[in-house]
Design a protein around this motif. Sequence first.
Motif, PDB file in Angstrom:
ATOM      1  N   TYR A  89      16.999  -1.289  18.157  1.00  0.00           N
ATOM      2  CA  TYR A  89      17.818  -2.346  17.579  1.00  0.00           C
ATOM      3  C   TYR A  89      17.149  -3.677  17.891  1.00  0.00           C
ATOM      4  CZ  TYR A  89      21.599  -5.690  17.010  1.00  0.00           C
ATOM      5  OH  TYR A  89      22.350  -6.771  16.638  1.00  0.00           O
ATOM      6  N   THR A  90      17.036  -4.531  16.875  1.00  0.00           N
ATOM      7  CA  THR A  90      16.465  -5.866  17.033  1.00  0.00           C
ATOM      8  C   THR A  90      17.458  -6.887  16.499  1.00  0.00           C
ATOM      9  OG1 THR A  90      14.231  -5.010  16.727  1.00  0.00           O
ATOM     10  CG2 THR A  90      14.529  -7.370  16.444  1.00  0.00           C
ATOM     11  N   HIS A  91      17.663  -7.962  17.261  1.00  0.00           N
ATOM     12  CA  HIS A  91      18.532  -9.052  16.823  1.00  0.00           C
ATOM     13  C   HIS A  91      17.780 -10.365  16.969  1.00  0.00           C
ATOM     14  CE1 HIS A  91      21.984 -11.651  16.305  1.00  0.00           C
ATOM     15  NE2 HIS A  91      21.591 -12.277  17.400  1.00  0.00           N
ATOM     16  N   MET A  92      17.717 -11.101  15.872  1.00  0.00           N
ATOM     17  CA  MET A  92      17.242 -12.481  15.885  1.00  0.00           C
ATOM     18  C   MET A  92      18.405 -13.347  15.422  1.00  0.00           C
ATOM     19  SD  MET A  92      13.320 -12.291  14.559  1.00  0.00           S
ATOM     20  CE  MET A  92      13.459 -10.994  13.354  1.00  0.00           C
ATOM     21  N   ASP A  93      18.246 -14.647  15.425  1.00  0.00           N
ATOM     22  CA  ASP A  93      19.357 -15.532  15.107  1.00  0.00           C
ATOM     23  C   ASP A  93      20.043 -15.188  13.782  1.00  0.00           C
ATOM     24  OD1 ASP A  93      19.093 -16.881  17.458  1.00  0.00           O
ATOM     25  OD2 ASP A  93      17.803 -18.435  16.635  1.00  0.00           O
ATOM     26  N   ASN A  94      19.291 -14.911  12.735  1.00  0.00           N
ATOM     27  CA  ASN A  94      19.878 -14.618  11.424  1.00  0.00           C
ATOM     28  C   ASN A  94      19.463 -13.258  10.884  1.00  0.00           C
ATOM     29  OD1 ASN A  94      21.266 -17.095  11.122  1.00  0.00           O
ATOM     30  ND2 ASN A  94      19.319 -18.087  10.675  1.00  0.00           N
ATOM     31  N   TYR A  95      19.037 -12.350  11.753  1.00  0.00           N
ATOM     32  CA  TYR A  95      18.521 -11.064  11.289  1.00  0.00           C
ATOM     33  C   TYR A  95      18.892  -9.968  12.285  1.00  0.00           C
ATOM     34  CZ  TYR A  95      15.113  -7.530   9.809  1.00  0.00           C
ATOM     35  OH  TYR A  95      14.517  -6.366   9.381  1.00  0.00           O
ATOM     36  N   ASN A  96      19.333  -8.824  11.779  1.00  0.00           N
ATOM     37  CA  ASN A  96      19.612  -7.637  12.587  1.00  0.00           C
ATOM     38  C   ASN A  96      18.904  -6.454  11.958  1.00  0.00           C
ATOM     39  OD1 ASN A  96      21.568  -8.505  14.656  1.00  0.00           O
ATOM     40  ND2 ASN A  96      22.757  -9.087  12.865  1.00  0.00           N
ATOM     41  N   SER A  97      18.343  -5.584  12.794  1.00  0.00           N
ATOM     42  CA  SER A  97      17.604  -4.430  12.299  1.00  0.00           C
ATOM     43  C   SER A  97      17.858  -3.225  13.200  1.00  0.00           C
ATOM     44  CB  SER A  97      16.109  -4.745  12.274  1.00  0.00           C
ATOM     45  OG  SER A  97      15.360  -3.605  11.964  1.00  0.00           O
ATOM     46  N   PHE A  98      17.914  -2.058  12.580  1.00  0.00           N
ATOM     47  CA  PHE A  98      18.064  -0.797  13.290  1.00  0.00           C
ATOM     48  C   PHE A  98      16.990   0.147  12.773  1.00  0.00           C
ATOM     49  CE2 PHE A  98      19.674   3.557  13.315  1.00  0.00           C
ATOM     50  CZ  PHE A  98      19.953   3.718  14.658  1.00  0.00           C
ATOM     51  N   TYR A  99      16.359   0.918  13.671  1.00  0.00           N
ATOM     52  CA  TYR A  99      15.335   1.857  13.213  1.00  0.00           C
ATOM     53  C   TYR A  99      15.348   3.136  14.042  1.00  0.00           C
ATOM     54  CZ  TYR A  99      12.382   0.352  17.126  1.00  0.00           C
ATOM     55  OH  TYR A  99      11.898   0.071  18.372  1.00  0.00           O
ATOM     56  N   ILE A 100      14.765   4.162  13.448  1.00  0.00           N
ATOM     57  CA  ILE A 100      14.547   5.441  14.113  1.00  0.00           C
ATOM     58  C   ILE A 100      13.119   5.855  13.803  1.00  0.00           C
ATOM     59  CG2 ILE A 100      15.544   6.728  12.187  1.00  0.00           C
ATOM     60  CD1 ILE A 100      16.536   8.764  14.337  1.00  0.00           C
ATOM     61  N   ALA A 101      12.399   6.319  14.831  1.00  0.00           N
ATOM     62  CA  ALA A 101      10.979   6.608  14.662  1.00  0.00           C
ATOM     63  C   ALA A 101      10.542   7.815  15.491  1.00  0.00           C
ATOM     64  CB  ALA A 101      10.148   5.387  15.058  1.00  0.00           C
TER      65      ALA A 101
END
Length: 165
Positions: free
Chosen positions: A62-74
């Motif tokens: 999980y990555t969070h920046m001020d205006n961006y959120n992301s989820f990944y599986i690898a």
Amino acid sequence: MKKLVLTLALVFGMLTANAQFFVGGQFGLTYDGDTENTTFRIAPEFGYAFNDAWTVAGSIGYTHMDNYNSFYIAPYARWTFFNQGIIGLLVDGGFGISTGKHKGFDSETGFEIGFKPGLAFNLTENFSLVAHYGFLGYRDKYNGNSVSGLSLSGNDLSFSLYYKF
């Protein structure tokens, strides 16, 4: 039938005799003063080492920046092709799927497939530190990043700590 079951049990036992499970992952917190952007990333990993050379594992991040959120599986497979003392050279080959959303925009899905070279420091029998640098493959909007070929950017540098049990 008994011979087949016994043979399969023997093969499974030989494959897992030296095997170890491990857990670990990455954690990051950065602040960019120029853009006043704070980035937070957490990516736990889990895996299974068949022997000293071959491992299968996966990461959920999980990555969070001020205006961006992301989820990944690898998920990936790791080949350690050189082991000398506490140092090991390795390459991870795998793929990943991500979904991310910038505030005010539609979400986007991305993927990657490729190889990540790395260096392992086996600190003790149970703890390892692994550093990866670079990516060779294809990324399309994966965590907001697209690349084809070889990438040696700062975004391709990562450190992970693992505990084997």
